[in-house]
Write an enzyme that holds these catalytic residues in place. Structure first.
Site, PDB file in Angstrom:
ATOM      1  CG  LEU A  41      -2.078  -1.096   1.230  1.00  0.00           C
ATOM      2  CD1 LEU A  41      -2.973  -1.142   2.201  1.00  0.00           C
ATOM      3  CD2 LEU A  41      -2.547  -1.264   0.048  1.00  0.00           C
ATOM      4  CG  ASP A  68       8.647  -3.759   1.359  1.00  0.00           C
ATOM      5  OD1 ASP A  68       8.762  -4.477   0.165  1.00  0.00           O
ATOM      6  OD2 ASP A  68       9.196  -2.651   1.789  1.00  0.00           O
ATOM      7  CB  THR A 138       7.209  -2.606 -19.239  1.00  0.00           C
ATOM      8  OG1 THR A 138       6.878  -1.748 -19.807  1.00  0.00           O
ATOM      9  CG2 THR A 138       8.489  -2.471 -18.236  1.00  0.00           C
ATOM     10  CG  ASP A 139       6.063  -1.781 -24.339  1.00  0.00           C
ATOM     11  OD1 ASP A 139       6.142  -1.034 -23.326  1.00  0.00           O
ATOM     12  OD2 ASP A 139       5.237  -1.274 -25.190  1.00  0.00           O
ATOM     13  CD  GLU A 140       7.697   2.128 -20.411  1.00  0.00           C
ATOM     14  OE1 GLU A 140       8.423   2.892 -19.627  1.00  0.00           O
ATOM     15  OE2 GLU A 140       6.556   2.169 -20.101  1.00  0.00           O
ATOM     16  CE1 TYR A 163       8.129   0.552 -14.400  1.00  0.00           C
ATOM     17  CE2 TYR A 163       8.147   0.944 -16.610  1.00  0.00           C
ATOM     18  CZ  TYR A 163       7.644   0.216 -15.516  1.00  0.00           C
ATOM     19  OH  TYR A 163       6.663  -0.634 -15.889  1.00  0.00           O
ATOM     20  CE  LYS A 167       8.613  -4.461 -14.442  1.00  0.00           C
ATOM     21  NZ  LYS A 167       7.466  -4.847 -13.245  1.00  0.00           N
ATOM     22  CG  ASN A 192       2.169   2.884 -22.482  1.00  0.00           C
ATOM     23  OD1 ASN A 192       3.059   2.354 -23.099  1.00  0.00           O
ATOM     24  ND2 ASN A 192       2.170   3.785 -21.770  1.00  0.00           N
ATOM     25  CG  ASN A 193      -2.026  -2.274 -19.135  1.00  0.00           C
ATOM     26  OD1 ASN A 193      -2.540  -3.215 -18.694  1.00  0.00           O
ATOM     27  ND2 ASN A 193      -1.255  -2.552 -19.932  1.00  0.00           N
TER      28      ASN A 193
HETATM   29  P1  NAD Z   1       0.473   0.517  -9.912  1.00  0.00           P
HETATM   30  O1  NAD Z   1       1.520   1.606  -9.547  1.00  0.00           O
HETATM   31  O2  NAD Z   1      -0.975   1.082 -10.208  1.00  0.00           O
HETATM   32  O3  NAD Z   1       0.437  -0.619  -8.730  1.00  0.00           O
HETATM   33  C1  NAD Z   1       1.630  -0.878  -8.149  1.00  0.00           C
HETATM   34  C2  NAD Z   1       1.352  -1.746  -6.986  1.00  0.00           C
HETATM   35  O4  NAD Z   1       2.152  -2.278  -6.283  1.00  0.00           O
HETATM   36  C3  NAD Z   1       0.718  -0.869  -5.671  1.00  0.00           C
HETATM   37  O5  NAD Z   1      -0.825  -1.325  -5.351  1.00  0.00           O
HETATM   38  C4  NAD Z   1       1.757  -0.665  -4.734  1.00  0.00           C
HETATM   39  O6  NAD Z   1       1.143  -0.285  -3.327  1.00  0.00           O
HETATM   40  C5  NAD Z   1       2.315  -1.905  -4.683  1.00  0.00           C
HETATM   41  N1  NAD Z   1       3.702  -2.134  -4.370  1.00  0.00           N
HETATM   42  C6  NAD Z   1       4.765  -1.061  -4.636  1.00  0.00           C
HETATM   43  N2  NAD Z   1       5.767  -1.440  -3.992  1.00  0.00           N
HETATM   44  C7  NAD Z   1       5.551  -2.571  -3.286  1.00  0.00           C
HETATM   45  C8  NAD Z   1       6.316  -3.314  -2.392  1.00  0.00           C
HETATM   46  N3  NAD Z   1       7.558  -3.320  -2.271  1.00  0.00           N
HETATM   47  N4  NAD Z   1       5.904  -4.435  -1.632  1.00  0.00           N
HETATM   48  C9  NAD Z   1       4.258  -4.780  -2.018  1.00  0.00           C
HETATM   49  N5  NAD Z   1       3.664  -3.973  -2.756  1.00  0.00           N
HETATM   50  C10 NAD Z   1       4.309  -2.814  -3.352  1.00  0.00           C
HETATM   51  O7  NAD Z   1       1.246  -0.099 -11.067  1.00  0.00           O
HETATM   52  P2  NAD Z   1       0.338  -0.777 -12.331  1.00  0.00           P
HETATM   53  O8  NAD Z   1       0.287   0.054 -13.425  1.00  0.00           O
HETATM   54  O9  NAD Z   1      -1.043  -1.776 -12.100  1.00  0.00           O
HETATM   55  O10 NAD Z   1       1.618  -1.861 -12.824  1.00  0.00           O
HETATM   56  C11 NAD Z   1       1.350  -3.190 -12.236  1.00  0.00           C
HETATM   57  C12 NAD Z   1       2.711  -4.126 -12.969  1.00  0.00           C
HETATM   58  O11 NAD Z   1       2.534  -4.109 -14.306  1.00  0.00           O
HETATM   59  C13 NAD Z   1       4.227  -3.546 -12.643  1.00  0.00           C
HETATM   60  O12 NAD Z   1       4.874  -4.607 -12.728  1.00  0.00           O
HETATM   61  C14 NAD Z   1       4.504  -2.697 -14.119  1.00  0.00           C
HETATM   62  O13 NAD Z   1       5.817  -2.583 -14.096  1.00  0.00           O
HETATM   63  C15 NAD Z   1       3.786  -3.475 -14.969  1.00  0.00           C
HETATM   64  N6  NAD Z   1       3.119  -2.954 -16.356  1.00  0.00           N
HETATM   65  C16 NAD Z   1       2.170  -1.837 -16.193  1.00  0.00           C
HETATM   66  C17 NAD Z   1       1.946  -1.186 -17.463  1.00  0.00           C
HETATM   67  C18 NAD Z   1       1.277  -0.001 -17.345  1.00  0.00           C
HETATM   68  O14 NAD Z   1       0.928   0.625 -18.421  1.00  0.00           O
HETATM   69  N7  NAD Z   1       0.822   0.418 -16.073  1.00  0.00           N
HETATM   70  C19 NAD Z   1       1.989  -1.871 -18.603  1.00  0.00           C
HETATM   71  C20 NAD Z   1       3.097  -3.124 -18.668  1.00  0.00           C
HETATM   72  C21 NAD Z   1       3.382  -3.538 -17.443  1.00  0.00           C
HETATM   73  P1  TYD Z   2       2.894   7.394 -19.075  1.00  0.00           P
HETATM   74  O1  TYD Z   2       1.427   7.398 -18.821  1.00  0.00           O
HETATM   75  O2  TYD Z   2       3.705   8.103 -18.052  1.00  0.00           O
HETATM   76  O3  TYD Z   2       3.605   6.040 -19.407  1.00  0.00           O
HETATM   77  P2  TYD Z   2       4.746   5.569 -19.992  1.00  0.00           P
HETATM   78  O4  TYD Z   2       5.924   6.833 -19.616  1.00  0.00           O
HETATM   79  O5  TYD Z   2       5.431   4.370 -19.136  1.00  0.00           O
HETATM   80  O6  TYD Z   2       4.692   5.428 -21.508  1.00  0.00           O
HETATM   81  O7  TYD Z   2       2.988   8.412 -20.261  1.00  0.00           O
HETATM   82  C1  TYD Z   2       2.541   7.863 -21.671  1.00  0.00           C
HETATM   83  C2  TYD Z   2       3.207   8.803 -22.750  1.00  0.00           C
HETATM   84  O8  TYD Z   2       2.472  10.258 -22.679  1.00  0.00           O
HETATM   85  C3  TYD Z   2       4.531   9.231 -22.760  1.00  0.00           C
HETATM   86  O9  TYD Z   2       4.868   9.505 -24.028  1.00  0.00           O
HETATM   87  C4  TYD Z   2       4.787  10.399 -21.819  1.00  0.00           C
HETATM   88  C5  TYD Z   2       3.452  11.233 -22.085  1.00  0.00           C
HETATM   89  N1  TYD Z   2       2.946  12.228 -21.169  1.00  0.00           N
HETATM   90  C6  TYD Z   2       2.807  13.514 -21.493  1.00  0.00           C
HETATM   91  O10 TYD Z   2       2.913  13.855 -22.502  1.00  0.00           O
HETATM   92  N2  TYD Z   2       2.183  14.109 -20.481  1.00  0.00           N
HETATM   93  C7  TYD Z   2       1.948  13.768 -19.260  1.00  0.00           C
HETATM   94  O11 TYD Z   2       1.419  14.561 -18.288  1.00  0.00           O
HETATM   95  C8  TYD Z   2       2.291  12.139 -18.927  1.00  0.00           C
HETATM   96  C9  TYD Z   2       2.170  11.814 -17.455  1.00  0.00           C
HETATM   97  C10 TYD Z   2       2.768  11.590 -19.944  1.00  0.00           C
END
Ligand code: NAD
Ligand code: TYD
Length: 357
Positions: A41, A68, A138-140, A163, A167, A192-193
């Site tokens: 959390l 954690d 992630t694809d990053e 980041y 990963k 990206n989701n």
């Molecule tokens: P988020 O930031 O919304 O959620 C992360 C969660 O992890 C939170 O609930 C946080 O409390 C918990 N957390 C953080 N540090 C912790 C720790 N030390 N111990 C236990 N819990 C901890 O992230 P998200 O967007 O839901 O992403 C989830 C996963 O998917 C990540 O591994 C991210 O790299 C990966 N991912 C995300 C995206 C995207 O677009 N959001 C795309 C591809 C992969």
């Molecule tokens: P983000 O949602 O932070 O995801 P990621 O960096 O992991 O791809 O950003 C998506 C794209 O949008 C990225 O190219 C950065 C851009 N961006 C903005 O232009 N303005 C913003 O305020 C944010 C948060 C992101």
């Protein structure tokens, strides 16, 4: 081969993708066992994302444990206590901008946390083959693309932000445990989701909430950076497919096959919000502000996901505009959630409503 799983440990289940995944598994699949959600959390963890799930499913189906993932003893104990046979590892620090301002937590949670979970799995499972450790990545990790080409599973790693480097590092560790200890692992690298319950620091929810409250929408640089957007429920379905049927040792790319420049996404959101509010879209578009670019900003991501389609039969089901419209509607319908997140009240909500499940 389908794995027959009974007790899932989902890390980061209170976050955006984790909470959508838990909802998907409990409500939309034939899984009859128990999910243990382990989350520290942080600012990104919000138990309100799962309030309905907690009410709908008893402790036999869903449990929450605050911990954690870097706490080795806690991870060992939880794995043992719940007789875990599958880990789905999502807990991470997930926001690129935060990793630029302060990378330390990314190194600790994303790298060391993954290591401690791998150790806990290895200690409990020994040489079992009927279990699985799925690592959500992630694809990053593949870096930045030029105008052409796609990320394939075989694309060399070239991460460029703290980041994505953290990963990438965790992905390498997970593969090392497969090769060295034969731990049955699977990995996914997703684009990206977007969707319900996303914390409003990422582009889409930030844009929606700023437009709704008449605030400027910051677009970094020239706005021509490209991302490949996937609706979060489609990602959840992909993850469950891999956990059930993915081959140990394999990685699967997951993506939306939906590339769009950031500025086009932002303009589309202006149109969708204007239509939802029955207003003209020009005043919303006037809120767009081009701001200083993000340092090291990756230009383009695009994912080839033929492998998961071909081998496991997954495919996307939500078209981008349709997904954006329902996401906007979700934020409009959930103004209480939005308000509590914006004011920080959600932390208080958790203290008041928090019990051990
Ligand atoms: P988020 O930031 O919304 O959620 C992360 C969660 O992890 C939170 O609930 C946080 O409390 C918990 N957390 C953080 N540090 C912790 C720790 N030390 N111990 C236990 N819990 C901890 O992230 P998200 O967007 O839901 O992403 C989830 C996963 O998917 C990540 O591994 C991210 O790299 C990966 N991912 C995300 C995206 C995207 O677009 N959001 C795309 C591809 C992969
Ligand atoms: P983000 O949602 O932070 O995801 P990621 O960096 O992991 O791809 O950003 C998506 C794209 O949008 C990225 O190219 C950065 C851009 N961006 C903005 O232009 N303005 C913003 O305020 C944010 C948060 C992101």
């Amino acid at each position: 081969m389908e794995r027959n799983l009974h007790n899932l440990l989902i890390t980061g289940g209170a976050g955006f993708i984790g909470s959508n995944l838990i909802r998907h598994i409990l409500r939309a699949t034939d899984f009859t066992g128990r999910i243990v959600n382990v989350d520290k959390l942080t600012y990104a963890g919000n138990l309100e994302n799962l309030a309905e799930i907690r009410n709908e499913f008893g402790a036999g189906r869903y449990r929450f444990e605050r911990a954690d993932i870097c706490d080795q003893e806690a991870m060992n104990n939880l794995m043992r206590k719940y007789e875990i046979d599958a880990v789905i590892h999502l807990a991470a620090e997930s926001h690129v901008d935060r990793s630029i301002v302060g990378p330390a937590d990314f190194i600790t949670t994303n790298i060391y946390g993954t290591f401690s979970l791998l150790e806990a799995a290895r200690a409990l499972w020994g040489d079992r083959h009927d279990v699985v450790f799925h690592h959500v990545s992630t694809d990053e990790v593949f870096g930045s693309l030029g105008a052409n080409g796609y990320f394939h599973e075989s694309t060399p790693y070239a991460p460029r932000s703290p980041y994505s480097s953290s990963k990438a590092s965790s992905d390498h560790l997970v593969r090392a445990y497969f090769h060295t200890y034969r731990l049955p692992v699977t990995l996914s690298n997703c684009s990206n989701n977007y969707g319900p319950y996303q914390f409003p620091e990422k582009l889409i929810p930030l844009t929606v909430l700023n437009l709704l409250s008449g605030k400027e929408v910051p677009v970094y640089g020239d706005g021509k950076h490209v991302r490949d957007w996937l609706y979060v429920a489609d990602h959840a379905a992909a993850l469950w497919t891999i956990v059930r049927r993915g081959t140990a040792g394999e990685s699967y790319n997951v993506g939306g096959e939906n590339e769009m420049e950031n500025i086009a996404v932002v303009r589309l959101l202006c149109d969708i919000i204007a239509a939802a509010k029955d207003r003209p879209s020009e005043p919303y578009k006037k809120l767009i502000a081009f701001v200083k670019d993000r340092p090291g900003h990756d230009r383009r991501y695009a994912v080839n996901c033929d492998k998961i389609k071909r081998e496991l039969g997954w495919k996307q089901s939500v078209r981008f505009e349709e997904g954006l419209r329902s996401t906007v509607q979700w934020y409009l319908d959930n103004s209480g959630w939005v308000e509590r997140v914006k004011t920080g009240e959600y932390k208080k909500w958790m203290e008041e409503n928090y019990t051990h499940r």
